[in-house]
Design a protein around this motif. Structure first.
Motif, PDB file in Angstrom:
ATOM      1  N   ALA A 564      -1.449  -5.210  -1.751  1.00  0.00           N
ATOM      2  CA  ALA A 564      -1.098  -5.766  -0.447  1.00  0.00           C
ATOM      3  C   ALA A 564      -1.084  -4.677   0.620  1.00  0.00           C
ATOM      4  O   ALA A 564      -1.620  -4.837   1.703  1.00  0.00           O
ATOM      5  CB  ALA A 564       0.248  -6.467  -0.519  1.00  0.00           C
ATOM      6  N   ARG A 565      -0.451  -3.536   0.314  1.00  0.00           N
ATOM      7  CA  ARG A 565      -0.392  -2.411   1.244  1.00  0.00           C
ATOM      8  C   ARG A 565       0.075  -1.178   0.470  1.00  0.00           C
ATOM      9  O   ARG A 565       0.581  -1.283  -0.651  1.00  0.00           O
ATOM     10  CB  ARG A 565       0.530  -2.703   2.428  1.00  0.00           C
ATOM     11  N   TYR A 566      -0.082  -0.028   1.093  1.00  0.00           N
ATOM     12  CA  TYR A 566       0.313   1.216   0.443  1.00  0.00           C
ATOM     13  C   TYR A 566       0.776   2.213   1.498  1.00  0.00           C
ATOM     14  O   TYR A 566       0.497   2.075   2.690  1.00  0.00           O
ATOM     15  CB  TYR A 566      -0.832   1.791  -0.392  1.00  0.00           C
ATOM     16  N   GLY A 597       5.282   9.146   4.462  1.00  0.00           N
ATOM     17  CA  GLY A 597       4.377   8.612   5.471  1.00  0.00           C
ATOM     18  C   GLY A 597       5.127   7.727   6.454  1.00  0.00           C
ATOM     19  O   GLY A 597       6.201   7.194   6.149  1.00  0.00           O
ATOM     20  N   ARG A 598       4.546   7.532   7.643  1.00  0.00           N
ATOM     21  CA  ARG A 598       5.271   6.803   8.696  1.00  0.00           C
ATOM     22  C   ARG A 598       5.524   5.336   8.336  1.00  0.00           C
ATOM     23  O   ARG A 598       6.487   4.736   8.824  1.00  0.00           O
ATOM     24  CB  ARG A 598       4.495   6.911  10.011  1.00  0.00           C
ATOM     25  N   ASN A 599       4.688   4.737   7.480  1.00  0.00           N
ATOM     26  CA  ASN A 599       4.912   3.339   7.106  1.00  0.00           C
ATOM     27  C   ASN A 599       5.687   3.195   5.794  1.00  0.00           C
ATOM     28  O   ASN A 599       5.902   2.093   5.315  1.00  0.00           O
ATOM     29  CB  ASN A 599       3.576   2.602   7.006  1.00  0.00           C
ATOM     30  N   TYR A 600       6.107   4.318   5.215  1.00  0.00           N
ATOM     31  CA  TYR A 600       6.807   4.294   3.919  1.00  0.00           C
ATOM     32  C   TYR A 600       8.138   3.545   3.980  1.00  0.00           C
ATOM     33  O   TYR A 600       8.422   2.707   3.115  1.00  0.00           O
ATOM     34  CB  TYR A 600       7.002   5.729   3.424  1.00  0.00           C
ATOM     35  N   PRO A 601       9.006   3.786   4.979  1.00  0.00           N
ATOM     36  CA  PRO A 601      10.307   3.085   4.994  1.00  0.00           C
ATOM     37  C   PRO A 601      10.172   1.567   5.045  1.00  0.00           C
ATOM     38  O   PRO A 601      10.922   0.843   4.375  1.00  0.00           O
ATOM     39  CB  PRO A 601      10.989   3.632   6.255  1.00  0.00           C
ATOM     40  N   GLU A 602       9.216   1.070   5.841  1.00  0.00           N
ATOM     41  CA  GLU A 602       9.049  -0.379   5.934  1.00  0.00           C
ATOM     42  C   GLU A 602       8.471  -0.946   4.650  1.00  0.00           C
ATOM     43  O   GLU A 602       8.875  -2.022   4.201  1.00  0.00           O
ATOM     44  CB  GLU A 602       8.149  -0.715   7.126  1.00  0.00           C
ATOM     45  N   LEU A 603       7.491  -0.237   4.052  1.00  0.00           N
ATOM     46  CA  LEU A 603       6.908  -0.733   2.804  1.00  0.00           C
ATOM     47  C   LEU A 603       7.961  -0.775   1.692  1.00  0.00           C
ATOM     48  O   LEU A 603       8.000  -1.710   0.898  1.00  0.00           O
ATOM     49  CB  LEU A 603       5.733   0.152   2.397  1.00  0.00           C
ATOM     50  N   LEU A 604       8.821   0.240   1.655  1.00  0.00           N
ATOM     51  CA  LEU A 604       9.866   0.268   0.625  1.00  0.00           C
ATOM     52  C   LEU A 604      10.885  -0.843   0.843  1.00  0.00           C
ATOM     53  O   LEU A 604      11.500  -1.319  -0.111  1.00  0.00           O
ATOM     54  CB  LEU A 604      10.564   1.627   0.618  1.00  0.00           C
ATOM     55  N   GLY A 605      11.053  -1.292   2.066  1.00  0.00           N
ATOM     56  CA  GLY A 605      11.977  -2.386   2.344  1.00  0.00           C
ATOM     57  C   GLY A 605      13.358  -1.930   2.743  1.00  0.00           C
ATOM     58  O   GLY A 605      14.344  -2.650   2.515  1.00  0.00           O
ATOM     59  N   LEU A 606      13.454  -0.734   3.353  1.00  0.00           N
ATOM     60  CA  LEU A 606      14.755  -0.267   3.826  1.00  0.00           C
ATOM     61  C   LEU A 606      15.215  -1.141   4.992  1.00  0.00           C
ATOM     62  O   LEU A 606      14.404  -1.589   5.810  1.00  0.00           O
ATOM     63  CB  LEU A 606      14.668   1.189   4.275  1.00  0.00           C
ATOM     64  N   SER A 607      16.517  -1.379   5.076  1.00  0.00           N
ATOM     65  CA  SER A 607      17.077  -2.265   6.103  1.00  0.00           C
ATOM     66  C   SER A 607      17.548  -1.454   7.292  1.00  0.00           C
ATOM     67  O   SER A 607      18.424  -0.589   7.162  1.00  0.00           O
ATOM     68  CB  SER A 607      18.245  -3.072   5.534  1.00  0.00           C
ATOM     69  N   LEU A 608      16.991  -1.736   8.457  1.00  0.00           N
ATOM     70  CA  LEU A 608      17.335  -1.001   9.670  1.00  0.00           C
ATOM     71  C   LEU A 608      18.683  -1.477  10.207  1.00  0.00           C
ATOM     72  O   LEU A 608      18.950  -2.668  10.327  1.00  0.00           O
ATOM     73  CB  LEU A 608      16.240  -1.215  10.725  1.00  0.00           C
ATOM     74  N   VAL A 609      19.549  -0.521  10.554  1.00  0.00           N
ATOM     75  CA  VAL A 609      20.858  -0.809  11.117  1.00  0.00           C
ATOM     76  C   VAL A 609      20.867  -0.576  12.622  1.00  0.00           C
ATOM     77  O   VAL A 609      21.410  -1.371  13.390  1.00  0.00           O
ATOM     78  CB  VAL A 609      21.947   0.049  10.432  1.00  0.00           C
TER      79      VAL A 609
END
Length: 863
Positions: A564-566, A597-609
């Protein structure tokens, strides 16, 4: 008229004469010196008579008058001891049921104690098999760090050379650097642990040679491997003379196998794996001015460590002048015997210190089992005394002394404990140690013939359980007066209360172990279902074997329809740690820094506060920007604002642009502390995190791994499943859980056996009373209440005391092992109470059925 008092000789002199004089001669000699004393009083006065009496006593202290032991008496004593052993064996056979209960209980406890001893010894006794262990030291030093004073187990390579040139008293030395190079043999390519050491390494440390030349390291083109490495590369064949290729940094070199050594013992901190001459390390790192290395020395005979340290410290002014940033305060020599246990307090240490959580757990289990089995023994022995009162009374009437009765009971106890020791060692060898190895992944075994410490432990344990379990019953048994015994006037109430106290304590310990087992099961489930702080499912992690494969890997990922993405990264969450020091004003501490990488946090699914994540379209996010977790703000006493906040790391100012919820960057066994994500460009990636479409993740992993392996034929491709990265932690916790379940089962069994034995003996001692009551028409319920009511308070006190004690102790243990553990609620305590009640009622029911089924005619036939 009053009579004059009769003058008597000095009492101490008269007693001294009675002490040393042969009893056969005492009456005659004492009569003579007393007669002379009274004659001298009349003729020469009291003062001279007293002095003469003392001289006579001292003058008569000679060999012919001194009492001596009789050889025939010694032979008679041996006969007495043989008789004690015979009587002891007969009594054990006669009292088969209580003896069996005691033997089973003690053997189970001894088996558990042996496992605990082996584990504790393995963790504390390190590197004791080296012949030169008393003369070997790791050179360490203390240095002033930015935040505090620290100890370092690594030494500057150039400083090592200066030490060897300037410090007298060093017999041999070796440097010691660990690497994990690729090893190629035929079509096999794999990573193996390798150590770069100097030629004297095998002369300093003691390992067992299997094949080849022990002086292999003196040849730069040859290497040494251990048995496991030999089997993994060459199978069971002798590999001496075979060629292998090692990739040291970016260069392949060919080496010849010169020797094979037996695998290091379990308690060795110094490894072999694959030993390479240190000259190759120097060649590959010659582009560096210097580097740190572990540095071992062997002192010459008679040289004190203080003199070595004094000579080393004299080198520091010159060294510190050229290395102000890493100035050394002073040197310290760490003995080989304590090196591993003290490694936790130094950077770049060798070996690992003991993990206290499992040590405390296993030690507590061993102690609990010994206490339970010992109380069992004491309880049953006290009850059995009532059945042997006639024997004790008759032996006292015919002249047996109390000391002889105590000796008799202790010998019987020694025989039972010796048999229990043999059975316990057999259980440990056959079941407990193999089971523990299966759970803990160890390799523990009983090496009876070559393990002196183990023999000391067994002998000490045998003496302890012999005295602890047998001394008090022996003293009690020998204290009864024959008149009271023969009149049947002995008082049983005090002993019964003591037995009930012991039984209550057993039940409390059983309660604690049951609560512990239940809480470990519950805590494991809580940890397994714990939210990791991100979406770990349907994700694969793959390492990039080198920068040259970066584009090729990306092309495969782009072409695979199931992906799906990487995202690229240098630090994969859950696998890598990189603690660095951040500073906010006066607040300094370490936090984890992950380069992603810049898209790593979103791909991992971290929740933004608060704030924002990295933006893949903004190049400016690659310039000293951080996304941190909530614990980071709390740790550094920061408050986030939309404009971003600054924090220092090594004098570099970073801007925090976003805050995410806490996430588990390592397994749940560690508390979450501050963690920061730093964005890096694509050319710095060393691995990829890949999100797969829905499907069988194992099949997807295997397919992707085979595709990547075609690109990299000579290297091993790694593809892991993100949701399985903590599997090792969960398996370890399951192992501890299984140990606790086993402990709880054994403790319940011991408590049940103790209760059964005590009830059985009490019923047997009152069997005629039960017979009379049955003849007079007592109902089954009435007989049941008679048996049960004697133990109802035992159970009640065990529950009332055991519950709060269990909460206190188990809470301490659980929180010491787990970073995140639930509180002990009413549920675990209720389950433990229910288990204890069921076991107690089942045990009592066995004896109640015996009372109900008995034939009163048989019990009343004889008196």
């Amino acid at each position: 008229m009053k009579k004059k008092p009769v003058k008597s000789p000095p009492k101490w002199a008269d007693r001294f004469l009675a002490w040393y004089c042969n009893p056969k001669l005492l009456e005659q000699i004492q009569g003579d010196v007393h007669e002379l004393y009274h004659w001298r009083i009349k003729e020469k006065g009291e003062s001279k008579a007293r002095r003469s009496f003392i001289w006579d006593v001292l003058r008569l202290f000679k060999w012919s008058n001194i009492k001596r032991s009789n050889k025939s008496q010694n032979r008679n004593n041996m006969g007495i001891f043989k008789n004690y052993f015979k009587i002891g064996l007969r009594n054990l056979w006669k009292q088969r049921m209580p003896s069996a209960i005691n033997i089973i209980g003690l053997s189970l406890a001894i088996g558990c104690s042996i496992v605990a001893f082996k584990f504790v010894e393995y963790n504390y006794v390190k590197d004791d098999f080296h012949e030169n262990k008393d003369d070997l030291f790791l050179v360490t030093h203390w240095e002033e760090l930015e935040s505090n004073k620290g100890r370092n187990g690594g030494t500057d390579n150039q400083l090592v050379g200066e030490i060897l040139k300037s410090v007298p008293g060093i017999k041999a030395s070796t440097r010691y650097n660990y690497r994990q190079p690729e090893v190629r043999y035929g079509n096999k390519t794999k990573y193996e642990a390798a150590l770069f050491v100097d030629e004297a390494f095998m002369d300093m440390f003691s390992f067992d040679l299997l094949y080849g030349n022990p002086n292999t390291l003196y040849n730069e083109g040859e290497i040494i491997i251990d048995e496991s490495t030999s089997i993994s590369l060459f199978g069971d064949a002798n590999p001496v003379g075979e060629k292998v290729d090692l990739k040291i940094r970016e260069n392949w070199k060919t080496f010849t196998i010169g020797a094979v050594y037996r695998d290091k013992p379990n308690n060795s901190s110094i490894q072999i794996n694959m030993l390479v001459n240190y000259v190759h390390y120097e060649q590959e790192f010659r582009d560096r001015a210097t580097w740190n290395t572990n540095f071992f020395i062997q002192r010459e005979d008679g040289v004190e460590p203080a003199s070595l340290l004094s000579a080393m410290d004299q080198l520091l002014p010159v060294y510190n002048k050229n290395n102000e940033e890493y100035a050394i305060t002073y040197f310290e020599l760490e003995p080989l015997s304590t090196m591993a246990n003290n490694s936790y307090e130094m950077m770049n240490g060798v070996g690992s210190g003991p993990n206290m959580a499992p040590i405390i757990t296993l030690s507590a289990i061993g102690v609990f089992m010994l206490i339970l089995s010992t109380l069992n023994y004491v309880n049953i022995s006290l009850a059995m005394i009532m059945k042997r009162l006639k024997e004790i009374g008759i032996r006292k009437v015919i002249g047996s002394k109390r000391k002889q009765l105590v000796t008799q009971f202790l010998i019987e106890n020694f025989l039972l404990c010796s048999f229990s020791m043999f059975l316990g060692a057999l259980l440990a060898h056959s079941f407990f140690l193999p089971g523990f190895n299966e759970i803990a992944g160890g390799d523990f075994k009983l090496d009876l013939w070559s393990h002196l410490n183990f023999w000391y432990f067994l002998i000490g344990l045998l003496l302890f359980i012999t005295l602890a379990s047998g001394l008090y019953p022996a003293v009690v048994a020998s204290s009864y007066k024959p008149i009271s015994i023969l009149r049947k006037a002995t008082q049983k109430s005090g002993r019964r209360w003591l037995s009930n106290i012991f039984l209550t304590f057993q039940m409390i310990l059983a309660m604690i172990t049951v609560v512990t087992a239940i809480m470990f099961v519950h805590t494991n489930r809580v940890n397994e279902s714990m939210d990791w702080g991100y979406d770990q499912y349907n994700k694969l992690v793959m390492g990039i074997p080198g920068e040259v494969y970066l584009d090729a890997y990306r092309d495969v990922l782009e072409a695979e329809p199931n992906i799906a993405r990487y995202a690229g990264t240098r630090s994969n969450i859950g696998q890598d740690l990189n603690g660095v020091q951040f500073k906010n004003g006066e607040v300094k501490s370490y936090a984890e820094l992950f380069q992603v990488g810049r898209n790593y946090p979103e791909l991992l699914g971290l929740s933004l506060v608060a704030g924002r994540m990295f933006d893949p379209s903004l190049e400016s996010d690659l310039d000293r920007k951080l996304v941190v977790n909530e614990s980071f703000l709390e740790q550094y006493q920061l408050e986030f604002n939309a404009d971003g906040i600054q924090i220092l790391q090594d004098s570099v100012e970073y801007t925090i642009i976003g805050v995410v919820e806490d996430y588990h960057y390592m397994d749940p066994g560690q508390k979450i502390r501050g963690a920061a994500l730093k964005a890096i460009p694509a050319n710095e990636f060393t691995s990829y995190l890949v999100e797969m479409n829905e499907g069988n993740i194992f099949d997807q992993r295997d397919k992707l791994q085979s595709q990547l392996q075609e690109l990299v034929e000579e290297k091993t491709v790694y593809v892991g499943i993100q949701e399985l990265i903590f599997e090792g932690f969960y398996e370890e916790m399951k192992g501890i859980r299984n140990i606790m379940l086993f402990t709880a089962s054994v403790s319940i069994l011991l408590a049940a056996m103790g209760l059964y034995g005590l009830v059985s003996i009490n019923v047997s001692s009152q069997i005629k009373d039960f017979g009379i009551r049955k003849v007079l028409g007592a109902s089954g319920m009435n007989l049941t209440s008679t048996v049960v009511k004697k133990f109802r308070f035992v159970l009640l006190f065990a529950i009332l005391i055991g519950c709060p004690v269990a909460v206190l102790l188990v809470d301490m243990l659980i929180n010491d092992i787990y970073a995140y553990a639930p509180n002990i609620g009413a549920g675990p305590l209720s389950i433990a109470v229910l288990i204890l009640l069921l076991v107690t009622f089942f045990t009592l029911n066995l004896q109640i059925r015996r009372v109900k089924r008995m034939n009163p005619a048989q019990t009343l036939r004889t008196e």
